[in-house]
Design an enzyme around this catalytic site. Structure first.
Site, mmCIF file in Angstrom:
data_model
loop_
_atom_site.group_PDB
_atom_site.id
_atom_site.type_symbol
_atom_site.label_atom_id
_atom_site.label_comp_id
_atom_site.label_asym_id
_atom_site.label_seq_id
_atom_site.Cartn_x
_atom_site.Cartn_y
_atom_site.Cartn_z
ATOM 1 N N GLU A 140 41.305 18.865 -19.851
ATOM 2 C CA GLU A 140 41.525 19.527 -19.986
ATOM 3 C C GLU A 140 40.367 20.317 -19.855
ATOM 4 O OE1 GLU A 140 44.537 17.206 -22.503
ATOM 5 O OE2 GLU A 140 42.027 17.082 -21.710
ATOM 6 N N ARG A 168 39.652 -25.304 -20.527
ATOM 7 C CA ARG A 168 39.894 -25.348 -21.444
ATOM 8 C C ARG A 168 41.012 -24.124 -22.825
ATOM 9 N NH1 ARG A 168 38.841 -27.850 -27.718
ATOM 10 N NH2 ARG A 168 40.924 -27.374 -28.487
ATOM 11 N N SER A 204 23.329 -25.531 -6.693
ATOM 12 C CA SER A 204 24.785 -25.847 -5.472
ATOM 13 C C SER A 204 26.116 -25.454 -6.456
ATOM 14 C CB SER A 204 24.169 -27.543 -5.287
ATOM 15 O OG SER A 204 24.217 -28.335 -6.730
ATOM 16 N N HIS A 214 36.752 16.241 -22.811
ATOM 17 C CA HIS A 214 38.150 15.958 -22.536
ATOM 18 C C HIS A 214 38.263 16.585 -21.261
ATOM 19 C CE1 HIS A 214 40.008 13.921 -25.976
ATOM 20 N NE2 HIS A 214 38.592 13.542 -26.244
ATOM 21 N N CYS A 264 45.519 15.880 -26.808
ATOM 22 C CA CYS A 264 45.550 15.756 -27.711
ATOM 23 C C CYS A 264 45.807 17.061 -28.609
ATOM 24 C CB CYS A 264 44.431 14.782 -28.437
ATOM 25 S SG CYS A 264 42.392 16.199 -27.848
ATOM 26 N N CYS A 268 42.769 19.478 -27.536
ATOM 27 C CA CYS A 268 42.862 20.343 -26.294
ATOM 28 C C CYS A 268 44.219 20.514 -26.193
ATOM 29 C CB CYS A 268 42.727 19.407 -25.031
ATOM 30 S SG CYS A 268 41.301 18.660 -24.912
ATOM 31 N N THR A 319 31.490 -23.513 -21.858
ATOM 32 C CA THR A 319 30.953 -23.004 -20.992
ATOM 33 C C THR A 319 29.451 -22.011 -21.155
ATOM 34 O OG1 THR A 319 32.873 -22.073 -19.883
ATOM 35 C CG2 THR A 319 31.085 -21.172 -18.952
ATOM 36 N N ALA A 371 36.707 -19.337 -10.467
ATOM 37 C CA ALA A 371 36.723 -19.264 -9.434
ATOM 38 C C ALA A 371 36.056 -21.022 -8.919
ATOM 39 C CB ALA A 371 35.120 -19.213 -8.761
#
Length: 338
Positions: free
Chosen positions: A46, A286, A168, A44, A71, A80, A196, A150
């Site tokens: 620290e 959708r 295209s 971490h 933590c 820590c 998609t 987009a």
């Protein structure tokens, strides 16, 4: 604390589901050591800062600044808070308290019980913004959702029917595409609907910038996507939400949902169980509209090519593109907050 926050940002895309954390140690009004959480499962912030502190400087004479409450529990690394106490620090400045129930004030309490002077709330709002994914995940019990698409200048996201030359059908320039791949690197998941996938056979991976690829998340009620499609390859792990089966097969996880109920609510719950804190929702129309209609988003990114018109095709989600935009190459990038 500003410096600690800037350091923490270096962990973006590498430390999730842990929060990004930075730490600096100040002696005689000067920063003498610093560190940040670099990779999930590793030391971490620290620990890294303390390891960088010169042995001829007494921690008792220093102030430790950290962007998130130290933590107090054993996870992949020791607490820590214990290390800070053991090294002899007397003063700690904290940006945000941890919202993870495993910590949630216990770290600060441990420091105070050991006699340290602890100040919290230093640049608190900046820290909230830094770890917006982490705080949303625990405070709203769902992932941080970013919607992105987009569109052409006349408001279409695709030609219909799809042209034989898929090139295209590309709307934005390479500069915008690189930003999208940067976004993929920064989030833990990327979500699309099956239409998609069937239309574009996308990879849904990060290929244009350095960094990891997100977990691919597909909504495919009747499992219509063939197994030879790119989303089933070994380049990233994939979750398939469906109405047929629960199964784990290689790097593919099938999760069964009840499609008669609120699907997005179920998906959010399952993603929380999987500790996926942030998701980039890329389509299609959708799916994007479902998120918008349910007000289930934190940010929206819309890339518009002002020099391209399709005339007809698949309409983009309806959102009023007014106000400020960033110019990305020749594309316009609009950003909205939920």
């Amino acid at each position: 604390m500003h410096e600690a926050i800037e350091l923490a940002k270096k962990g973006l895309g590498a430390v999730a589901p842990n929060p990004m954390v930075g730490c600096v140690i100040v002696y005689n009004d000067a920063i003498v050591a610093s560190g940040y959480h670099q990779n999930y499962g590793e030391a971490h912030a620290e620990v890294n800062a303390i390891n960088n502190l010169s042995s001829d400087i007494n921690p008792a004479d220093c102030t430790l600044y950290v962007t998130l409450e130290p933590c107090s529990h054993f996870g992949k690394t020791p607490p820590c808070a214990d290390l800070i106490i053991e090294k002899g620090f007397k003063q700690v400045m904290v940006c945000n308290l941890d919202v993870n129930p495993l910590v949630a004030g216990k770290g600060v309490e441990k420091l105070k019980n050991a006699g340290l002077v602890v100040t919290t709330g230093v640049l608190e709002q900046e820290g909230k913004l830094l770890n917006k994914r982490f705080f949303t995940f625990y405070e709203k019990n769902r992932p941080y959702y970013i919607l992105k698409w987009a569109q052409t200048a006349d408001g279409f996201i695709s030609n219909i029917p799809l042209p034989a030359d898929r090139g295209s059908n590309v709307i934005t320039g390479i500069e915008s595409q690189k930003i999208v791949h940067q976004m993929r690197m920064e989030e833990m998941g990327i979500l699309v609907g099956k239409n998609t996938v069937l239309a574009d056979n996308p990879n849904l991976t990060n290929r244009l910038v350095e960094g990891k690829s997100p977990r691919r998340i597909i909504i495919d009620k009747d499992l219509e996507v063939p197994e030879n499609f790119n989303v089933y390859d070994n380049n990233a792990k994939t979750i398939v939400f469906n109405a047929i089966k629960d199964e784990v097969k290689d790097n593919i996880t099938f999760i069964k949902l009840n499609f008669d109920l609120n699907v997005l609510e179920q998906i959010s719950d399952k993603l929380v169980d999987l500790k996926i804190q942030s998701v980039l929702v890329e389509g299609g129309r959708r799916v994007l509209n479902d998120f918008i209609q349910q007000n289930l988003f934190d940010e929206i990114f819309v890339f518009e090519n002002p020099n391209l018109k399709f005339g007809n095709g698949l309409k983009a989600p309806q959102i009023n593109l007014v106000g400020h935009f960033d110019l990305i190459g020749t594309d316009k990038l609009y950003r909205f907050s939920g």
